[in-house]
Scaffold this motif. Structure first.
Motif, PDB file in Angstrom:
ATOM      1  N   SER A  97       0.816  -1.210   0.000  1.00  0.00           N
ATOM      2  CA  SER A  97       0.000   0.000   0.000  1.00  0.00           C
ATOM      3  C   SER A  97       0.856   1.269   0.000  1.00  0.00           C
ATOM      4  O   SER A  97       0.334   2.361  -0.174  1.00  0.00           O
ATOM      5  CB  SER A  97      -0.940   0.004   1.213  1.00  0.00           C
ATOM      6  OG  SER A  97      -0.210   0.055   2.420  1.00  0.00           O
ATOM      7  N   TYR A  98       2.170   1.111   0.184  1.00  0.00           N
ATOM      8  CA  TYR A  98       3.091   2.258   0.182  1.00  0.00           C
ATOM      9  C   TYR A  98       3.765   2.441  -1.174  1.00  0.00           C
ATOM     10  O   TYR A  98       4.824   3.031  -1.267  1.00  0.00           O
ATOM     11  CB  TYR A  98       4.152   2.079   1.261  1.00  0.00           C
ATOM     12  CG  TYR A  98       3.681   2.409   2.660  1.00  0.00           C
ATOM     13  CD1 TYR A  98       4.188   3.503   3.358  1.00  0.00           C
ATOM     14  CD2 TYR A  98       2.737   1.621   3.300  1.00  0.00           C
ATOM     15  CE1 TYR A  98       3.760   3.797   4.637  1.00  0.00           C
ATOM     16  CE2 TYR A  98       2.302   1.904   4.583  1.00  0.00           C
ATOM     17  CZ  TYR A  98       2.820   2.995   5.245  1.00  0.00           C
ATOM     18  OH  TYR A  98       2.390   3.288   6.518  1.00  0.00           O
ATOM     19  N   ALA A  99       3.121   1.949  -2.230  1.00  0.00           N
ATOM     20  CA  ALA A  99       3.744   1.976  -3.554  1.00  0.00           C
ATOM     21  C   ALA A  99       4.052   3.394  -4.023  1.00  0.00           C
ATOM     22  O   ALA A  99       5.020   3.610  -4.764  1.00  0.00           O
ATOM     23  CB  ALA A  99       2.846   1.269  -4.567  1.00  0.00           C
ATOM     24  N   SER A 332       9.530   2.188   5.014  1.00  0.00           N
ATOM     25  CA  SER A 332      10.797   2.081   4.287  1.00  0.00           C
ATOM     26  C   SER A 332      10.618   2.351   2.797  1.00  0.00           C
ATOM     27  O   SER A 332      11.579   2.663   2.090  1.00  0.00           O
ATOM     28  CB  SER A 332      11.399   0.680   4.461  1.00  0.00           C
ATOM     29  OG  SER A 332      11.570   0.355   5.813  1.00  0.00           O
ATOM     30  N   MET A 333       9.397   2.227   2.321  1.00  0.00           N
ATOM     31  CA  MET A 333       9.158   2.334   0.881  1.00  0.00           C
ATOM     32  C   MET A 333       9.402   3.730   0.338  1.00  0.00           C
ATOM     33  O   MET A 333       9.628   3.895  -0.867  1.00  0.00           O
ATOM     34  CB  MET A 333       7.739   1.874   0.554  1.00  0.00           C
ATOM     35  CG  MET A 333       7.517   0.382   0.719  1.00  0.00           C
ATOM     36  SD  MET A 333       8.710  -0.613  -0.208  1.00  0.00           S
ATOM     37  CE  MET A 333       8.347  -0.107  -1.878  1.00  0.00           C
ATOM     38  N   GLY A 334       9.374   4.758   1.174  1.00  0.00           N
ATOM     39  CA  GLY A 334       9.679   6.096   0.680  1.00  0.00           C
ATOM     40  C   GLY A 334      11.076   6.151   0.081  1.00  0.00           C
ATOM     41  O   GLY A 334      11.280   6.614  -1.056  1.00  0.00           O
ATOM     42  N   THR A 335      12.070   5.670   0.831  1.00  0.00           N
ATOM     43  CA  THR A 335      13.450   5.659   0.354  1.00  0.00           C
ATOM     44  C   THR A 335      13.643   4.652  -0.771  1.00  0.00           C
ATOM     45  O   THR A 335      14.334   4.936  -1.762  1.00  0.00           O
ATOM     46  CB  THR A 335      14.401   5.338   1.524  1.00  0.00           C
ATOM     47  OG1 THR A 335      14.209   6.293   2.573  1.00  0.00           O
ATOM     48  CG2 THR A 335      15.851   5.373   1.057  1.00  0.00           C
ATOM     49  N   ASN A 337      11.426   3.559  -2.923  1.00  0.00           N
ATOM     50  CA  ASN A 337      10.808   4.123  -4.130  1.00  0.00           C
ATOM     51  C   ASN A 337      11.712   5.160  -4.782  1.00  0.00           C
ATOM     52  O   ASN A 337      11.832   5.223  -6.011  1.00  0.00           O
ATOM     53  CB  ASN A 337       9.458   4.763  -3.788  1.00  0.00           C
ATOM     54  CG  ASN A 337       8.382   3.739  -3.481  1.00  0.00           C
ATOM     55  OD1 ASN A 337       8.459   2.594  -3.907  1.00  0.00           O
ATOM     56  ND2 ASN A 337       7.379   4.144  -2.730  1.00  0.00           N
ATOM     57  N   GLU A 338      12.349   5.987  -3.948  1.00  0.00           N
ATOM     58  CA  GLU A 338      13.242   7.035  -4.460  1.00  0.00           C
ATOM     59  C   GLU A 338      14.411   6.425  -5.232  1.00  0.00           C
ATOM     60  O   GLU A 338      14.771   6.888  -6.319  1.00  0.00           O
ATOM     61  CB  GLU A 338      13.746   7.876  -3.286  1.00  0.00           C
ATOM     62  CG  GLU A 338      14.697   8.993  -3.674  1.00  0.00           C
ATOM     63  CD  GLU A 338      13.991  10.256  -4.140  1.00  0.00           C
ATOM     64  OE1 GLU A 338      14.684  11.233  -4.456  1.00  0.00           O
ATOM     65  OE2 GLU A 338      12.747  10.255  -4.192  1.00  0.00           O
ATOM     66  N   PHE A 339      15.009   5.367  -4.695  1.00  0.00           N
ATOM     67  CA  PHE A 339      16.181   4.766  -5.345  1.00  0.00           C
ATOM     68  C   PHE A 339      15.793   3.930  -6.567  1.00  0.00           C
ATOM     69  O   PHE A 339      16.543   3.880  -7.547  1.00  0.00           O
ATOM     70  CB  PHE A 339      16.997   3.958  -4.335  1.00  0.00           C
ATOM     71  CG  PHE A 339      18.036   4.787  -3.647  1.00  0.00           C
ATOM     72  CD1 PHE A 339      19.339   4.841  -4.126  1.00  0.00           C
ATOM     73  CD2 PHE A 339      17.697   5.556  -2.554  1.00  0.00           C
ATOM     74  CE1 PHE A 339      20.295   5.630  -3.506  1.00  0.00           C
ATOM     75  CE2 PHE A 339      18.644   6.349  -1.923  1.00  0.00           C
ATOM     76  CZ  PHE A 339      19.952   6.395  -2.404  1.00  0.00           C
ATOM     77  N   ALA A 379      16.371  -7.446  -2.777  1.00  0.00           N
ATOM     78  CA  ALA A 379      15.292  -8.278  -3.314  1.00  0.00           C
ATOM     79  C   ALA A 379      14.065  -7.437  -3.638  1.00  0.00           C
ATOM     80  O   ALA A 379      13.402  -7.650  -4.671  1.00  0.00           O
ATOM     81  CB  ALA A 379      14.946  -9.387  -2.325  1.00  0.00           C
ATOM     82  N   LYS A 380      13.741  -6.470  -2.766  1.00  0.00           N
ATOM     83  CA  LYS A 380      12.575  -5.614  -3.008  1.00  0.00           C
ATOM     84  C   LYS A 380      12.802  -4.739  -4.240  1.00  0.00           C
ATOM     85  O   LYS A 380      11.888  -4.558  -5.066  1.00  0.00           O
ATOM     86  CB  LYS A 380      12.299  -4.747  -1.778  1.00  0.00           C
ATOM     87  CG  LYS A 380      11.002  -3.956  -1.872  1.00  0.00           C
ATOM     88  CD  LYS A 380       9.809  -4.883  -1.971  1.00  0.00           C
ATOM     89  CE  LYS A 380       8.502  -4.118  -2.115  1.00  0.00           C
ATOM     90  NZ  LYS A 380       7.344  -5.032  -2.298  1.00  0.00           N
ATOM     91  N   MET A 381      14.001  -4.201  -4.397  1.00  0.00           N
ATOM     92  CA  MET A 381      14.293  -3.337  -5.535  1.00  0.00           C
ATOM     93  C   MET A 381      14.300  -4.128  -6.843  1.00  0.00           C
ATOM     94  O   MET A 381      13.830  -3.642  -7.880  1.00  0.00           O
ATOM     95  CB  MET A 381      15.625  -2.620  -5.314  1.00  0.00           C
ATOM     96  CG  MET A 381      15.603  -1.645  -4.154  1.00  0.00           C
ATOM     97  SD  MET A 381      17.192  -0.822  -3.860  1.00  0.00           S
ATOM     98  CE  MET A 381      17.313   0.213  -5.329  1.00  0.00           C
TER      99      MET A 381
END
Length: 422
Positions: A97-99, A332-335, A337-339, A379-381
């Motif tokens: 939900s933090y996409a 954590s998804m804010g950072t 997503n930025e990268f 893995a998430k990236m």
């Protein structure tokens, strides 16, 4: 001969049956005694509990009378704090939900308060209470600040001086409030002039009343309020909080610009703030308990790409994990997503993702944990579309500390993920 043999057999059988009967009788007596003893123990324990509760209540009344406090407000909670009705659901609504979350905290920690090293029932050592009642308690294995119901509370961080807010900074904390029919309450964040730390802030030329989650019987609101003007807006109650759920609050300030987030939602953004505030104050007024945890102030909040180009790396304090685990927290998804966005726009970029821990725990455990955390970020990236070959990982444990392991701020500085340009 045969008759004698049968008589002996019959005699042995009678003897055996007698022994069994005696054993059953003894067993029955033991069971009866055990039941009796258990019943007596329950009576004793119940009486003891009642006595202890009565003594606690009497002690509370005496303490409140001595201090002039209302009986409704307890001076100290003697038991582990639990949310009302045991309804704590946690702050996370799922990382997916933090996409679109775009909050990136500053990379220089100014103040960190997680209450981890403080004792239950004590006043918070890292916060100065200007007014009201609040104490450290354990909730579901986590240290939190418990604000007493039916009370007003104000606090400021304990700092070496009162002028500690830079022009550009971020503030984060988690809060739990309750929404009931007879409920009233609000939570407010003040950025103000340090000329009088005990002032309400309304007279300060740089005063900003920033956040209102609940305000008596009105709809939840959030935004800014300055002397003579306001920029507050009604927001859905499920976004604002209530009903015993943890809400993650994130605030970005840069001179006259301000943004506020509740969980994954960016609620308000303005560019007409009066710059110059240099200290923080948080207040709460509620008919029900308020819980606060994980308070963190950080300098900066720049575009991560600028830091990568100028410094060759970016310290990603926004990437957070569950305690002693390699499970990503949703914020954590804010950072991340930025990268991910940066690497998709700049195909020449490649990074080592370095995991770092504080000095608590054994070296083997810290090395393993930091490696697992770095791997989880990669893995998430990769899942989000970054080529695996552009990312490497390494767990450094506590071997590359950037501060002594002797305070909450320093430990928080050491617990980090670094993106180092390759």
């Amino acid at each position: 001969m045969k008759k004698t043999y049968l008589i002996k057999i019959f005699g042995l059988l009678l003897l055996f049956m007698y022994d069994v009967q005696m054993a059953d009788a003894q067993l029955f007596e033991k069971l009866k005694e055990r039941v009796k003893q258990t019943a007596e123990d329950k009576v004793i324990n119940k009486a003891g509990d009642a006595t202890e509760k009565g003594m606690d209540k009497a002690e509370e009344k005496i303490t409140n009378k001595k201090t002039g406090k209302d009986d409704k407000v307890s001076s100290q909670s003697k038991k582990t704090t639990t949310p009302e009705q045991g309804t704590s659901k946690g702050a996370a609504q799922g990382i997916n939900s933090y996409a679109n979350y775009d909050f990136v905290p500053g990379d220089k920690i100014i103040f960190q308060c997680d209450f981890a090293d403080e004792r239950d029932g004590e006043l918070p050592g890292r916060l100065t209470l200007i007014d009201g009642n609040a104490e450290v308690q354990t909730m579901n294995g986590e240290k939190v600040l418990h604000v007493q119901p039916n009370s007003e509370m104000q606090f400021i961080p304990v700092m070496k001086n009162n002028k500690y807010l830079p022009e550009q900074f971020t503030l984060e904390f988690d809060v739990m409030m309750f929404d009931k029919e007879d409920y009233y309450g609000d939570l407010r964040v003040f950025f103000q002039d340090s000329s009088d730390p005990k002032a309400t802030g309304y007279s300060s030329p740089h005063y900003v009343e920033f956040l209102t989650l609940f305000d008596y019987d009105k709809s939840p609101r959030i935004g800014w309020a300055k002397p003579g003007s306001s920029n507050l807006a009604d927001i859905p109650k499920n976004v604002a909080g209530g009903s015993g759920t943890w809400k993650h609050i994130a605030i970005y300030m840069n001179k006259n610009i301000g943004k506020v987030y509740v969980d994954q939602h960016r609620i308000r953004a303005v560019n007409n703030l009066e710059p110059g505030a240099d200290m923080l104050r948080i207040s709460s007024s509620s008919s029900r308990p308020v819980y606060i945890k994980n308070i963190r102030l950080a300098q900066g909040g720049d575009d991560a790409y600028k830091k990568v180009i100028s410094d060759g790396k970016f310290i990603a304090y926004g990437i957070q994990f569950d305690v002693n685990k390699s499970v990503l927290k949703p914020e954590s998804m804010g950072t991340i997503n930025e990268f991910v966005k940066m690497m998709k726009e700049k195909p020449e970029l490649a990074f080592e993702i370095g995991g770092h821990t504080d000095g608590d725990g054994t070296p083997d455990r810290n090395n393993k944990l930091s490696q697992e955390r770095a791997d989880v970020v990669k893995a998430k990236m990769v899942e989000m579309g970054v080529e695996s070959s552009r990312l490497t990982t390494k767990g450094y444990g506590s071997s590359n500390s950037i501060a002594e392991n002797n305070s909450a701020e320093n430990k928080a500085k050491n617990r980090r993920v670094e993106f180092v340009r390759k």
